[in-house]
Design a protein around this motif. Structure first.
Motif, PDB file in Angstrom:
ATOM      1  N   HIS A   1       7.937  11.165  -2.383  1.00  0.00           N
ATOM      2  CA  HIS A   1       9.233  10.586  -2.750  1.00  0.00           C
ATOM      3  C   HIS A   1       9.950   9.987  -1.547  1.00  0.00           C
ATOM      4  O   HIS A   1      10.535   8.900  -1.632  1.00  0.00           O
ATOM      5  CB  HIS A   1      10.112  11.672  -3.388  1.00  0.00           C
ATOM      6  N   ASN A   2       9.902  10.672  -0.414  1.00  0.00           N
ATOM      7  CA  ASN A   2      10.623  10.183   0.762  1.00  0.00           C
ATOM      8  C   ASN A   2      10.007   8.896   1.304  1.00  0.00           C
ATOM      9  O   ASN A   2      10.721   8.027   1.811  1.00  0.00           O
ATOM     10  CB  ASN A   2      10.648  11.257   1.852  1.00  0.00           C
ATOM     11  N   VAL A   3       8.686   8.759   1.208  1.00  0.00           N
ATOM     12  CA  VAL A   3       8.030   7.515   1.628  1.00  0.00           C
ATOM     13  C   VAL A   3       8.527   6.363   0.760  1.00  0.00           C
ATOM     14  O   VAL A   3       8.870   5.287   1.259  1.00  0.00           O
ATOM     15  CB  VAL A   3       6.498   7.650   1.535  1.00  0.00           C
ATOM     16  N   GLN A   4       8.581   6.587  -0.546  1.00  0.00           N
ATOM     17  CA  GLN A   4       9.058   5.548  -1.457  1.00  0.00           C
ATOM     18  C   GLN A   4      10.516   5.190  -1.182  1.00  0.00           C
ATOM     19  O   GLN A   4      10.882   4.012  -1.158  1.00  0.00           O
ATOM     20  CB  GLN A   4       8.912   6.038  -2.903  1.00  0.00           C
ATOM     21  N   ARG A   5      11.351   6.214  -0.971  1.00  0.00           N
ATOM     22  CA  ARG A   5      12.770   5.969  -0.727  1.00  0.00           C
ATOM     23  C   ARG A   5      12.978   5.181   0.559  1.00  0.00           C
ATOM     24  O   ARG A   5      13.771   4.237   0.613  1.00  0.00           O
ATOM     25  CB  ARG A   5      13.512   7.302  -0.673  1.00  0.00           C
TER      26      ARG A   5
ATOM     27  N   ALA B   1       0.831  -1.204   0.000  1.00  0.00           N
ATOM     28  CA  ALA B   1       0.000   0.000   0.000  1.00  0.00           C
ATOM     29  C   ALA B   1       0.869   1.259   0.000  1.00  0.00           C
ATOM     30  O   ALA B   1       0.596   2.222  -0.733  1.00  0.00           O
ATOM     31  CB  ALA B   1      -0.929  -0.011   1.209  1.00  0.00           C
ATOM     32  N   LEU B   2       1.928   1.248   0.810  1.00  0.00           N
ATOM     33  CA  LEU B   2       2.803   2.415   0.880  1.00  0.00           C
ATOM     34  C   LEU B   2       3.622   2.589  -0.395  1.00  0.00           C
ATOM     35  O   LEU B   2       4.105   3.694  -0.679  1.00  0.00           O
ATOM     36  CB  LEU B   2       3.736   2.299   2.087  1.00  0.00           C
ATOM     37  N   ALA B   3       3.784   1.521  -1.158  1.00  0.00           N
ATOM     38  CA  ALA B   3       4.510   1.646  -2.426  1.00  0.00           C
ATOM     39  C   ALA B   3       3.783   2.554  -3.405  1.00  0.00           C
ATOM     40  O   ALA B   3       4.386   3.093  -4.336  1.00  0.00           O
ATOM     41  CB  ALA B   3       4.731   0.270  -3.038  1.00  0.00           C
TER      42      ALA B   3
END
Length: 508
Positions: free
Chosen positions: A300-304, A293-295
């Motif tokens: 951008h920082n969440v993905q990184r 879900a978070l993907a």
């Protein structure tokens, strides 16, 4: 600052007699470098502390000075450093516990193994900052007692102390069994209600921006809650109710806890604050469903941060690698990949997946060699520092990909002297390559001389022992202080030149 003398003080080849001469003329800058020398004798440490009083502190921390070398009245900071290291008798502790200088009592409060009478003196100190510092390092029984202190700042320190018993930490959050605090850092200075102006222009004001007190000491109590949430000793049951707290900082602190139950993780995954979601994304507590879900999070920082999760599925990770900038780092999930997964990633049609696995430095030779001939420059760049690659293959990388991979090829531990010299002649030039060549332990004199033409690589090359001694001596007069200092620190500098650099010898 005398860059040449500072460099000389760091020179590992400086003879002991020249160390003595340097100590005799040392200022504070030179003394700070001398104090870090591994070969400094006890007699030299004592002489240095006598020459520059400030140097006694690092020397005490390193164990170069003993109790017999320190006069606590004349060198209080050094004496406190020894106490912090667990050295020094109870008489020193009693002396500082009664010291009129608050900062010294604060320093004492962080020292271990204090005698019982000193513990009582610090716990009852008239200055709140001393008691708060003491509470931060207190033993469980003392922390329990200080949890009910009248000052909210002391309670905040107790909340941050990992030795505080879990039941006490839970009580600090709920307030159960504790009388309300009576004072805080805000109402100590201002009459409530008061909110500190973030643009406060008073030079003597040390209140944090936005600090406030309406009589309930709310900003300090808030900081206490944040400290308790961050404390791993705090029971998770005591903090889960804060997932919906209006304070973003509290939710942010909560998102980093690795013991969160699934329902709390799910709530934080949709938090409006990207920072909360980013910390959660790297949290080992989240399951596969939340990872996926978070993907899809657009931040951008969440993905990184999700890419750094130790259990992120490989299909999610490769998708993230194509969506966000991860950098040249070996991700935990890639480091833990099985041999079959490594093979699968290396053969992936997605260059982002191949780039991820190319960061590993334990690849089987056939996989390493296949990645070295990859058509994508980012993959080749990632595998270029891998040990075991022959010089011919490294040169072929440069011939195919050019400046995009030169710096990483130069950093390869197996790059030959001839290859590094070839890289210095490459056109167009790759400035980062010169810095890598200059710091390579096996760099040759011709390569290092070429590096001197690059202003960023020059300070690095000036300190390389393979640089000809005459060139090193010439660099002592360089207009760039960093270059002169590195040259003076170069262990290939002739001893006669070292001696001449000291006052009394010829000047350069």
């Amino acid at each position: 600052m005398n860059h040449v003398l500072c460099g000389l003080a760091a020179n590992a080849a400086l003879p002991s007699e020249l160390v003595d001469r340097l100590i005799a003329v040392a200022d504070a800058d030179v003394a700070a470098v001398l104090a870090a020398r591994a070969d400094l004798s006890h007699a030299q440490a004592v002489a240095l502390a006598s020459r520059v009083v400030e140097s006694a502190v690092p020397l005490a921390y390193q164990g170069r000075l003993t109790v017999a070398d320190i006069d606590p009245a004349a060198q209080p900071r050094a004496a406190l450093a020894l106490l912090e290291e667990g050295v020094g008798g109870p008489e020193w502790a009693r002396l500082f516990a009664a010291d009129p200088v608050v900062e010294r009592r604060e320093k004492l409060a962080a020292c271990p193994g204090l005698p019982p009478d000193v513990v009582e003196m610090l716990a009852a100190d008239s200055h709140m900052s001393v008691v708060a510092e003491f509470a931060l390092w207190a033993t469980p029984d003392v922390a329990t007692r200080l949890a009910g202190h009248r000052h909210a700042e002391v309670r905040r320190a107790v909340a941050a102390n990992e030795a505080t018993p879990p039941t006490v930490l839970a009580a600090l959050i709920s307030g159960e069994g504790l009388h309300p605090a009576q004072r805080c850092v805000v109402c100590d200075r201002e009459e409530p209600p008061f909110v500190h102006d973030p643009k406060c222009s008073r030079l003597d004001c040390d209140l944090l921006p936005g600090a406030s007190c309406d009589g309930s000491h709310e900003s300090t109590v808030h900081d206490m809650l944040v400290a308790a949430v961050r404390n791993p000793a705090t029971p998770v049951a005591a903090v889960v109710g804060l997932a919906g707290h209006p304070s973003m900082l509290l939710r942010w602190a909560l998102a980093a806890r690795s013991d969160l139950p699934p329902e709390v993780c799910a709530r934080l995954a949709v938090d409006p604050a990207p920072g909360v979601r980013a910390d959660l994304a790297e949290n080992p507590a989240i399951d596969d469903g939340l990872i996926r879900a978070l993907a899809d999070d657009r931040d951008h920082n969440v993905q990184r941060r999700l890419a750094h999760h130790p259990h992120v599925p490989l299909d999610v990770l490769t998708r993230l690698a194509g969506m966000t900038t991860i950098g040249t780092t070996l991700l935990p999930r890639i480091a833990a990949a099985s041999p079959s997964e490594v093979r699968e990633l290396a053969q992936s049609p997605n260059p982002a997946a191949r780039m991820l696995v190319a960061q590993r430095r334990d690849l089987p030779a056939e996989i390493r060699d296949a990645l070295a001939t990859d058509s994508d420059a980012k993959v080749v760049k990632a595998v270029a520092p891998h040990p075991g690659l022959p010089a011919s293959q490294l040169r072929a990388m440069v011939d195919r990909q050019g400046v995009r991979v030169i710096a990483k090829v130069a950093a390869n531990p197996d790059a030959t002297p001839a290859l590094r010299e070839y890289l210095t002649r490459h056109e167009p030039r790759a400035q980062k390559a010169f810095r890598e060549i200059a710091r390579h332990p096996n760099a040759t004199a011709p390569a290092l001389l070429a590096c001197l033409a690059d202003h960023r690589a020059k300070p690095v090359a000036a300190g390389h022992p393979a640089l000809p001694p005459l060139v090193v001596a010439e660099l002592l007069t360089d207009r760039d202080g960093r270059v002169a200092e590195a040259a003076a620190a170069n262990r290939s500098l002739p001893h006669a030149v070292m001696a001449d650099l000291l006052p009394g010898g010829p000047s350069f």
